[in-house]
Motif scaffolding. Structure first.
Motif, mmCIF file in Angstrom:
data_model
loop_
_atom_site.group_PDB
_atom_site.id
_atom_site.type_symbol
_atom_site.label_atom_id
_atom_site.label_comp_id
_atom_site.label_asym_id
_atom_site.label_seq_id
_atom_site.Cartn_x
_atom_site.Cartn_y
_atom_site.Cartn_z
ATOM 1 N N GLN A 250 88.301 59.014 -60.420
ATOM 2 C CA GLN A 250 88.435 60.480 -60.509
ATOM 3 C C GLN A 250 89.846 60.919 -60.113
ATOM 4 O O GLN A 250 90.495 61.706 -60.810
ATOM 5 N N ARG A 251 90.288 60.381 -58.990
ATOM 6 C CA ARG A 251 91.608 60.763 -58.470
ATOM 7 C C ARG A 251 92.709 60.362 -59.442
ATOM 8 O O ARG A 251 93.624 61.140 -59.728
ATOM 9 N N LYS A 252 92.617 59.122 -59.951
ATOM 10 C CA LYS A 252 93.654 58.641 -60.874
ATOM 11 C C LYS A 252 93.689 59.484 -62.152
ATOM 12 O O LYS A 252 94.767 59.862 -62.633
ATOM 13 N N ALA A 253 92.508 59.802 -62.684
ATOM 14 C CA ALA A 253 92.457 60.593 -63.916
ATOM 15 C C ALA A 253 93.031 61.994 -63.688
ATOM 16 O O ALA A 253 93.760 62.540 -64.530
ATOM 17 N N ALA A 254 92.708 62.571 -62.519
ATOM 18 C CA ALA A 254 93.222 63.905 -62.206
ATOM 19 C C ALA A 254 94.744 63.887 -62.068
ATOM 20 O O ALA A 254 95.444 64.776 -62.574
ATOM 21 N N LEU A 255 95.276 62.872 -61.377
ATOM 22 C CA LEU A 255 96.726 62.780 -61.216
ATOM 23 C C LEU A 255 97.432 62.578 -62.557
ATOM 24 O O LEU A 255 98.522 63.114 -62.781
ATOM 25 N N ASP A 256 96.819 61.820 -63.451
ATOM 26 C CA ASP A 256 97.421 61.629 -64.776
ATOM 27 C C ASP A 256 97.533 62.959 -65.515
ATOM 28 O O ASP A 256 98.544 63.243 -66.166
ATOM 29 N N VAL A 257 96.488 63.774 -65.413
ATOM 30 C CA VAL A 257 96.498 65.087 -66.067
ATOM 31 C C VAL A 257 97.591 65.970 -65.464
ATOM 32 O O VAL A 257 98.357 66.625 -66.183
ATOM 33 N N LEU A 258 97.654 65.978 -64.141
ATOM 34 C CA LEU A 258 98.647 66.823 -63.464
ATOM 35 C C LEU A 258 100.077 66.340 -63.713
ATOM 36 O O LEU A 258 101.001 67.151 -63.899
ATOM 37 N N LYS A 259 100.269 65.017 -63.724
ATOM 38 C CA LYS A 259 101.598 64.482 -64.010
ATOM 39 C C LYS A 259 102.069 64.887 -65.400
ATOM 40 O O LYS A 259 103.233 65.236 -65.600
ATOM 41 N N ALA A 260 101.160 64.818 -66.369
ATOM 42 C CA ALA A 260 101.523 65.187 -67.742
ATOM 43 C C ALA A 260 101.926 66.659 -67.818
ATOM 44 O O ALA A 260 102.899 67.017 -68.484
ATOM 45 N N ALA A 261 101.161 67.514 -67.118
ATOM 46 C CA ALA A 261 101.481 68.945 -67.128
ATOM 47 C C ALA A 261 102.817 69.213 -66.443
ATOM 48 O O ALA A 261 103.631 70.009 -66.919
#
Length: 939
Positions: free
Chosen positions: A37-48
Motif C-alpha cells: 500500500q505504502r509503495k503504491a501510494a508513494l509511486d502515485v505521489l512521486k509521479a504527481a
C-alpha cells in the motif's frame, strides 16, 4: 528575453481530486499488505510531484515569472502533502470515532507558509495538537514524515500544542516569524484558526516595536555573514544583501504590524507610490526566477550565484550577447540593479515605520518606543531640518531648487547625520529634476566637489547618492557603470562599488588612517597640490569600461566630458584625463617589469614626467588595487610600488627626459658603492661576492637583506656550490626563499619545478647573476590558500630549502606532479597571449605570457624558454583572478636579445602551446560541470 506566459491553473498541473482517487485505488488494490500500500501510494505521489516540477521548470524556461513558478511549486507541494495526509488518516491510521486528543491540524510555516517554494527548498510543517501527543497522532506524524523523506523532501517539522506554540513564539523570534506565516494545509480547521487567533492576540498585539528591532538586527547580522555589500560579484540570492531575504523581512514586518492584512493591501498604503509597488513586485519576481533557475540548473538547493553558474543562468533567462557586452555581464548588471532597488525599497518601508512611530531614531533602543514625540530642529540651510538625529527636508525643496538634491548629501556629510527615510525617498523620486542645466550649474559643481574632495566621509555620502540615483543622474558617465560587472575572478565587486571603495581608501590615506599599510602614500599625500584632480580621477577611472577605443582611452574621453561640465580649468581637466588614461601604468611597470633595469624606470619616468604626477599616480594605484577585493593588496605589491616610486623620484632629482637612464645609473652606482663598503666591513669573506654583483642588485634589497644573501653565498661556496634558506615575510604576505648557487643552464627551471612540486605558488621572483658566474635567485611564494608558504607548519620551509639546494646542484628529484584543480576558474574562457618586446630593456628581450593561472604554469613557461636556448635574467609573476601574466627578461646563449624573427615566432608558438594546454583542461572542466548538473537534475 522569452515571452511571458499566461499563468496556468493548478488543477491543470496536479488534479487534487484525481490524485486522491488514485491513492484510494492503490489502497484498495493492496488491501491487507501495508508495505505494498505504502509503495503504491508513494509511486502515485512521486509521479504527481515530478510532473508538477517538470511543468514548472518548462514554463520557467519559456518565460514564466519567478513568483508564478514559486507559487506553482508551492501549490503542487500542497496537493501532494495534503493528499498524503488524507491517505494516512483514511487508509493507514483511520480513527473512526476520533477523540479530542486525536484532533490534528497540518500547517505550512516559514517560507512555505507564505505560499512560495523553490524547486529544492526545505518544507517547514507544523503539526498542531489540542494537548499532549497520543499514540494515534504520533503514528500519523511518523508515517507522514518518513513518506515525505522518501519522496525526496527535506522537512523541517515540529509537533506542538497551541499553548506550546504561544509560549515558544514569545521566547524565540525565529519561531515567532515562522508561525506568523502559518497557513493551514489540511486537518482540523478549528484548531488551526484558534492558533492564528491566539497568536495574534497573545503574541503579536502590542509587540510590534520589539519585533521590528529583532528583525532589523537579524538582517544586519545576516548581511555581515553574507558580505556587507549588495554588489559582491558572486551574490547569495537568498541571504545576501539586496536578496530575497531582505524582501521577506519587509513582508514579515508588514504582516506583524498589520495582522490579517494581505501584502497587496499593505502595498496600497500612502507610503508607496505605484512606481514603488511595481518595483517591489518586479524585484521579487526576478529574484525568484533566478533562484528557481539556480535550483533547477544544479539539482540542489543552491543559493549562491557563483561564476561557474552565471553563464548558464543568463542563458536560461534569455540573455544574449549585445555588442561588446557579453550575455553574462548583461544578466548580472540586471541582477545588481534589482539589488539596488531592494535597498531603496527597504528605505521606503523604513519611512512608513517612522511615520507609525515604530522606528523613530537612528541610535538606541528608544527608537522602538511607540508614541515617542520627535521634534523638528530647523537648520541654517532653508528647507532642511533635523528630526530625531536625521536630516529631513521640506516637501517642495527640490522643486524649488534642484541643486538641493546635492546639498542634501553635503549637509548630511558635514553634520554627520543619517538621512531621514522620507528625505531619501523624496530625493530618489525627484532625480528627474536634475537636467543638463543643473549639471552645468556652478553652484551644483561646488557642492559636488565639496562632497567628493573635501567631505568628511566621501565614500558613505557618494554611496547614498548612488543608491538614491542622484549620482548617476548628475554625472551620466557614472550612470553608465552603475551595477556593471566584469565577468572575472579578479574583481570582487561591481564597477561602481569598487570605485566608491577606492574613493574611501584615498580619504583614509588623507586622514592618516592607513599609515601602517601604506606609509609612503600617507607620507606623500600632504604634498599633493590638487586633491580635487585626484578624487575626480578616482571617481572616473573606470567609466571607460566597455567604451570605444579601450578602457583607458574611453575613460579619458569620459573624464574630459565630465570635468568640462563641472566648469574646471583646462589644466585640471587634462590632469584628470591623464590620470584616468594612465591609471594602470604604475601597477603594470611595478609588477610586470624589472625595476632594477634602468630602461624600465626611464620609460616610466618619461610617461609620468613630473613629481606631482608621480605622487598622484602612486595614491591612485594603491587605492585602485586595494579596492579590488579582499586579499588583492599585499605587502609584496606594496614593496614593488615603493621601489618604483623611489627609483623614479631619483630620476626626477638627478635629471629629466633623455637623462633619466643616466640619473638612475648614477643612483644605482652610488647605492652599490655604499653597500659594498658596508658589506666588506661586516662580512669580509663576502667582499669578492659583493664586488661581482651587479649594481642594480643593491637597490633592490636593504642592508640587512644584502648581508643575509652574502652569507648564504659564502655558505654555498663551501657546500658544493649551492645553498638555500627560507623565511616567512608577513610584511609581504609571502614567504621568501633565497637560493645561492653556481649559475648554469636551466637553473631557474629546476628551481621553479621544485617549488611547484612542494605545493607552493610563486608570486614573485628576482634573478641576479654576478660577473663571476654566481646566481642569486629570490622567490616569493604562497600556499594554495594565498597565505605565506609554511606559515602554519614550521617544517615546510626548511624542507623546501633542502629541495631547492639539491635542485640547484642538479640532483634529480622524484616529484609527484601536482594536479591542476581548476575549480571556479573553469567557468572562464581565456585567450592565451604572448608578446615579445625588444624595446623595454637595454640588454634583454622581455617576454610576456598571459593565460589561465594554474599550479606549475611558471615552471612550464620557464622550461619552454629554456628549451628555446634562452636564459632567464629576471622573472615577474602577476595574477588577476583566473588569469596569470608572467613576464621574463631573457637573453640567448650569447647573452644578447632575441632578434631573429623566425626564432621569435617559434618561441611564441611554443609558449602559446603551453598556455593552451591549460585552456583545454578548463574547457573539459566546464563540460564536466555541466554534465554533472544535468545528471543531477535527471536523477
Amino acid at each position: 528575453m522569452p515571452t511571458r506566459l499566461k499563468p496556468t491553473r493548478l488543477e491543470y498541473v496536479v488534479d487534487g481530486v484525481r490524485l486522491r482517487a488514485q491513492l484510494s485505488a492503490a489502497a484498495l488494490e493492496n488491501l491487507g499488505d501495508e508495505a505494498a500500500q505504502r509503495k503504491a501510494a508513494l509511486d502515485v505521489l512521486k509521479a504527481a510531484l515530478f510532473r508538477g516540477r517538470m511543468i514548472a521548470k518548462e514554463r520557467l524556461e519559456n518565460g514564466a515569472g519567478g513568483i508564478e513558478t514559486a507559487r506553482l511549486l508551492s501549490g503542487v507541494t500542497d496537493e501532494v502533502v495534503s493528499a498524503l495526509y488524507d491517505f494516512t488518516t483514511v487508509h493507514v491510521f483511520r480513527a473512526r470515532n476520533p477523540t479530542e486528543g486525536e484532533r490534528l491540524a497540518l500547517m505550512a510555516v516559514g517560507g512555505y507558509g507564505r505560499g512560495t517554494l523553490a524547486p529544492y527548498s526545505d518544507i517547514d510543517l507544523l503539526f498542531v495538537r489540542p494537548y499532549k501527543q497520543t499514540a494515534h497522532t504520533e503514528s500519523v506524524i511518523e508515517f507522514m514524515l518518513y513518506a515525505l523523506w522518501d519522496l525526496g523532501f527535506k522537512v523541517g517539522h515540529a509537533s506542538r500544542t497551541i499553548e506550546e506554540c504561544i509560549k515558544l513564539s514569545r521566547e524565540d523570534f525565529t519561531i515567532r516569524t515562522s508561525i506568523l506565516e502559518a497557513r493551514r494545509l489540511t486537518g482540523d480547521e478549528e484548531l488551526a484558526e484558534e492558533l492564528v487567533r491566539r497568536f495574534r492576540g497573545e503574541v503579536v498585539k502590542g509587540t510590534g516595536a520589539e519585533f521590528v528591532a529583532a528583525k532589523l538586527k537579524e538582517r544586519d547580522d545576516r548581511h555581515a555573514r553574507a558580505g556587507a555589500s549588495r554588489y559582491m560579484v558572486e551574490p547569495n540570492v537568498k541571504e545576501g544583501k539586496g536578496g530575497l531575504r531582505d524582501l521577506n523581512t519587509l513582508f514579515w514586518i508588514a504582516q506583524y504590524l498589520h495582522p490579517g492584512e494581505t501584502i497587496e493591501r499593505v502595498m496600497q498604503m500612502e507610503m508607496f507610490e505605484r512606481r514603488e509597488v511595481r518595483t517591489f513586485i518586479k524585484a521579487f519576481d526576478f529574484l525568484w526566477a533566478v533562484r528557481s533557475h539556480l535550483h533547477f540548473a544544479t539539482g540542489r538547493p543552491e543559493e549562491r550565484l557563483s561564476f561557474d553558474l552565471q553563464p548558464e543562468i543568463a542563458r536560461r533567462m534569455g540573455y544574449g550577447d549585445r555588442g561588446d557586452a557579453p550575455a553574462v555581464e548583461r544578466f548580472m548588471r540586471r541582477y545588481f540593479l534589482i539589488a539596488k532597488d531592494v535597498g531603496a525599497l527597504t528605505r521606503v518601508f523604513a519611512a512608513k515605520l517612522e511615520a507609525e512611530q515604530v522606528k523613530t531614531a537612528p541610535k538606541g533602543i528608544s527608537r522602538f518606543i511607540p508614541g515617542r514625540q520627535v521634534k523638528r530642529k530647523p537648520l541654517d540651510e532653508p528647507g532642511f531640518h533635523e528630526v530625531g538625529g536625521r536630516l529631513d527636508v521640506d516637501p517642495d525643496i527640490f522643486e524649488h531648487d534642484p541643486v538641493n538634491l546635492l546639498r542634501l548629501f553635503r549637509i548630511a556629510d558635514t553634520r554627520n547625520l543619517d538621512l531621514h527615510p522620507d528625505a531619501f525617498t523624496a530625493a530618489s523620486r525627484s532625480v528627474n529634476l536634475i537636467t543638463s542645466a543643473v549639471r552645468r550649474d556652478r553652484h551644483a559643481a561646488k557642492v559636488f566637489l565639496d562632497i567628493l574632495a573635501r567631505g568628511r566621509d566621501p565614500r558613505t555620502t557618494l554611496t547614498l547618492m548612488n543608491e538614491a540615483g542622484v549620482l548617476g543622474r548628475y554625472m551620466p558617465e557614472w550612470g553608465r557603470i552603475v551595477a556593471q560587472m566584469q565577468f572575472n575572478m579578479y574583481h570582487s565587486y561591481t564597477v561602481d562599488e569598487h570605485t566608491l571603495r577606492a574613493v574611501g581608501v584615498i580619504a583614509d590615506i588623507a586622514a592618516g588612517r592607513l599609515a601602517d599599510d601604506h606609509p609612503l602614500a600617507v607620507q606623500i599625500m600632504p604634498l599633493i597640490a590638487d586633491r580635487e584632480a585626484l578624487f575626480l580621477a578616482m571617481l572616473l577611472h573606470d567609466t571607460g569600461k566597455g567604451g570605444a577605443g579601450g578602457q583607458e582611452v574611453a575613460g579619458a574621453r569620459a573624464a574630459r566630458q565630465a570635468c568640462e561640465r563641472l566648469g574646471l580649468e583646462r589644466s585640471k581637466i587634462e590632469l584628470v584625463a591623464w590620470l584616468v588614461e594612465h591609471h594602470l601604468v604604475m601597477s603594470d611597470y611595478a609588477q610586470k617589469r624589472d625595476i632594477s633595469d634602468p630602461r624600465t624606470v626611464a620609460d616610466f619616468a618619461g610617461i609620468v614626467q613630473s613629481p606631482e604626477r608621480l605622487r598622484l599616480l602612486l595614491v591612485l594605484t594603491v587605492a585602485d588595487i586595494r579596492a579590488v577585493g579582499p586579499g588583492v593588496w599585499n605587502g609584496w605589491k606594496g614593496q614593488l610600488m615603493r621601489e618604483l616610486y623611489a627609483a623614479t623620484e631619483a630620476v626626477f632629482r638627478g635629471g629629466r627626459g633623455s637623462d633619466a637612464a643616466a640619473a638612475l645609473k648614477r643612483y644605482q652606482e652610488n647605492a652599490a658603492y655604499d653597500a659594498r663598503v658596508r658589506l666588506s666591513k661586516v662580512e669580509p669573506a663576502a667582499e669578492a661576492w659583493g664586488d661581482a654583483m651587479e649594481d642594480a642588485y643593491f637597490t633592490a634589497f636593504d642592508e640587512r637583506e644584502v648581508l643575509i644573501h652574502a652569507r648564504l653565498a659564502v655558505q654555498a661556496a663551501a657546500a658544493g656550490g649551492a645553498a638555500a634558506e627560507g623565511r616567512v615575510r608577513a610584511d609581504l604576505n609571502a614567504s621568501e626563499v633565497v637560493v645561492a648557487a653556481d649559475d648554469r643552464p636551466r637553473l631557474f627551471v629546476d628551481l621553479a619545478e621544485a617549488i611547484t612540486g612542494a605545493g607552493a605558488n610563486v608570486v614573485g621572483a628576482r634573478v641576479f647573476t654576478s660577473s663571476s658566474g654566481s646566481a642569486l635567485d629570490v622567490f616569493y611564494i604562497q600556499d594554495a590558500a594565498g597565505q605565506p608558504y609554511g606559515a602554519d607548519d614550521a617544517r615546510l620551509l626548511p624542507r623546501l630549502a633542502e629541495s631547492l639546494a639539491a635542485a640547484a646542484r642538479g640532483e634529480v628529484q622524484a616529484r609527484e606532479p601536482r594536479r591542476a584543480d581548476l575549480g571556479r576558474t573553469a567557468a572562464f574562457a581565456i585567450t592565451p597571449a604572448v608578446m615579445l618586446d625588444n624595446d623595454a630593456s637595454e640588454d634583454s628581450t622581455v617576454v610576456e605570457a598571459s593565460g589561465r593561472d594554474r599550479p606549475g604554469l611558471l615552471a612550464r613557461l620557464a622550461r619552454t624558454l629554456s628549451d628555446a636556448g634562452l636564459s632567464i635574467t629576471s622573472a615577474h609573476i602577476d595574477g588577476y583572478g583566473e588569469r596569470a601574466v608572467d613576464a621574463f627578461y631573457v637573453v640567448d646563449e650569447n647573452g644578447e636579445k632575441l632578434t631573429d624573427a623566425r626564432k621569435g615566432n617559434a618561441l611564441k608558438q611554443a609558449l602559446l602551446g603551453a598556455l593552451a594546454d591549460s585552456e583545454a583542461e578548463s574547457a573539459q572542466g566546464r563540460r564536466s560541470n555541466l554534465q554533472r548538473a544535468r545528471a543531477s537534475v535527471a536523477r
